[in-house]
Design an enzyme around this catalytic site. Sequence first.
Site, PDB file in Angstrom:
ATOM      1  N   LYS A 163       0.824  -1.203   0.009  1.00  0.00           N
ATOM      2  CA  LYS A 163      -0.092  -0.048  -0.045  1.00  0.00           C
ATOM      3  C   LYS A 163       0.987   1.148   0.055  1.00  0.00           C
ATOM      4  O   LYS A 163       0.434   2.017  -0.831  1.00  0.00           O
ATOM      5  CB  LYS A 163      -0.935   0.058   1.346  1.00  0.00           C
ATOM      6  N   ARG A 187      -9.744   0.441   8.923  1.00  0.00           N
ATOM      7  CA  ARG A 187      -9.000  -1.005   9.412  1.00  0.00           C
ATOM      8  C   ARG A 187     -10.053  -1.625  10.197  1.00  0.00           C
ATOM      9  O   ARG A 187      -9.799  -2.942  10.480  1.00  0.00           O
ATOM     10  CB  ARG A 187      -7.730  -0.861  10.231  1.00  0.00           C
ATOM     11  N   ARG A 205      11.589  -5.336   4.898  1.00  0.00           N
ATOM     12  CA  ARG A 205      11.382  -4.082   4.674  1.00  0.00           C
ATOM     13  C   ARG A 205      12.188  -3.255   5.463  1.00  0.00           C
ATOM     14  O   ARG A 205      12.734  -3.259   6.482  1.00  0.00           O
ATOM     15  CB  ARG A 205      10.156  -3.900   5.125  1.00  0.00           C
ATOM     16  N   ARG A 259      11.459  -1.664  11.078  1.00  0.00           N
ATOM     17  CA  ARG A 259      10.546  -1.222  12.173  1.00  0.00           C
ATOM     18  C   ARG A 259      10.224  -2.488  13.136  1.00  0.00           C
ATOM     19  O   ARG A 259      10.503  -3.305  12.733  1.00  0.00           O
ATOM     20  CB  ARG A 259       9.070  -1.236  11.179  1.00  0.00           C
ATOM     21  N   ARG A 263       0.209  -9.251  13.775  1.00  0.00           N
ATOM     22  CA  ARG A 263      -0.711  -8.243  12.868  1.00  0.00           C
ATOM     23  C   ARG A 263      -1.444  -8.870  11.690  1.00  0.00           C
ATOM     24  O   ARG A 263      -2.485  -8.427  11.332  1.00  0.00           O
ATOM     25  CB  ARG A 263       0.391  -7.292  12.354  1.00  0.00           C
TER      26      ARG A 263
END
Length: 223
Positions: free
Chosen positions: A16, A91, A130, A163, A174
Amino acid sequence: MAELNLILLGPPGSGKGTQGERLQEDLDCPYYATGDILRAAVKEGTEVGRAAKEYMDRGDLVPDEVLIGIISDRLGSGEADHGFILDGFPRTVVQAEALDAELGELGRQLTAVVLIDVDDDEIVNRLSGRRVCQDKGHVYHVEYNPPAEEGICDVDGSELYTRDDDRPEVVRHRLEQYHDKTAPLVDYYKKQGLLNRVEGADDPDRVGEKIRTLVSTLSLEEG
Ligand code: ADP
Ligand code: ADP
């Protein structure tokens, strides 16, 4: 051209942010990524940041009213009057209903929801590699989208970091949260005739092309 009010929906790591950055350049309208907004608030130590931090660290969702407040402020500010891109909001169904109500009061409506569909195994690969820039949150992947110089953002030269919530055990949580609380939005928006599914397993340029084609069609339809 009529306004485009878009939502990017998809599991964590589906792309996203990567696609949102590109779309924002194409459409030149405000782009609200709630994860980025919350991380900035945590960094600045604001009241919202202090309230959000413990949820984010665990990989839980931050309470709905916090997020609804954040988005409502931005939609009411005037800067998004000619369209917007939302990434990471809504969400939950409660957030989606609040957004519908807010837009209704402003006499506006959503144009489309773009679902970037990626399966869970691929998500784990993506999030473990990431890297994010300290300064503006530009997104890289050590293997799939590496920066020119290791550990440094191509755009602004700031350092890249991993992160905390991209650790595998938090990622699993998550994903559970996504399936439990966010995936019901797929049906919610399907019923409203707004859902557009894009296969997210292709490389970023191909996914970007598909989204660009979709958005051009929507612009034509909106006149
Ligand atoms: P990703 O896109 O990788 O899932 P984000 O950067 O969008 O992650 O979000 C990071 C964290 O911020 C989430 O795990 C959650 O704790 C919080 N968050 C972001 N957006 C929302 C939202 N709309 N509702 C509740 N929590 C949110
Ligand atoms: P989200 O905002 O949905 O959490 P990101 O855009 O941050 O997702 O992407 C998650 C990770 O996957 C990043 O490291 C990014 O570079 C990488 N990525 C994004 N899109 C693709 C893709 N189509 N193929 C492979 N890796 C991708």
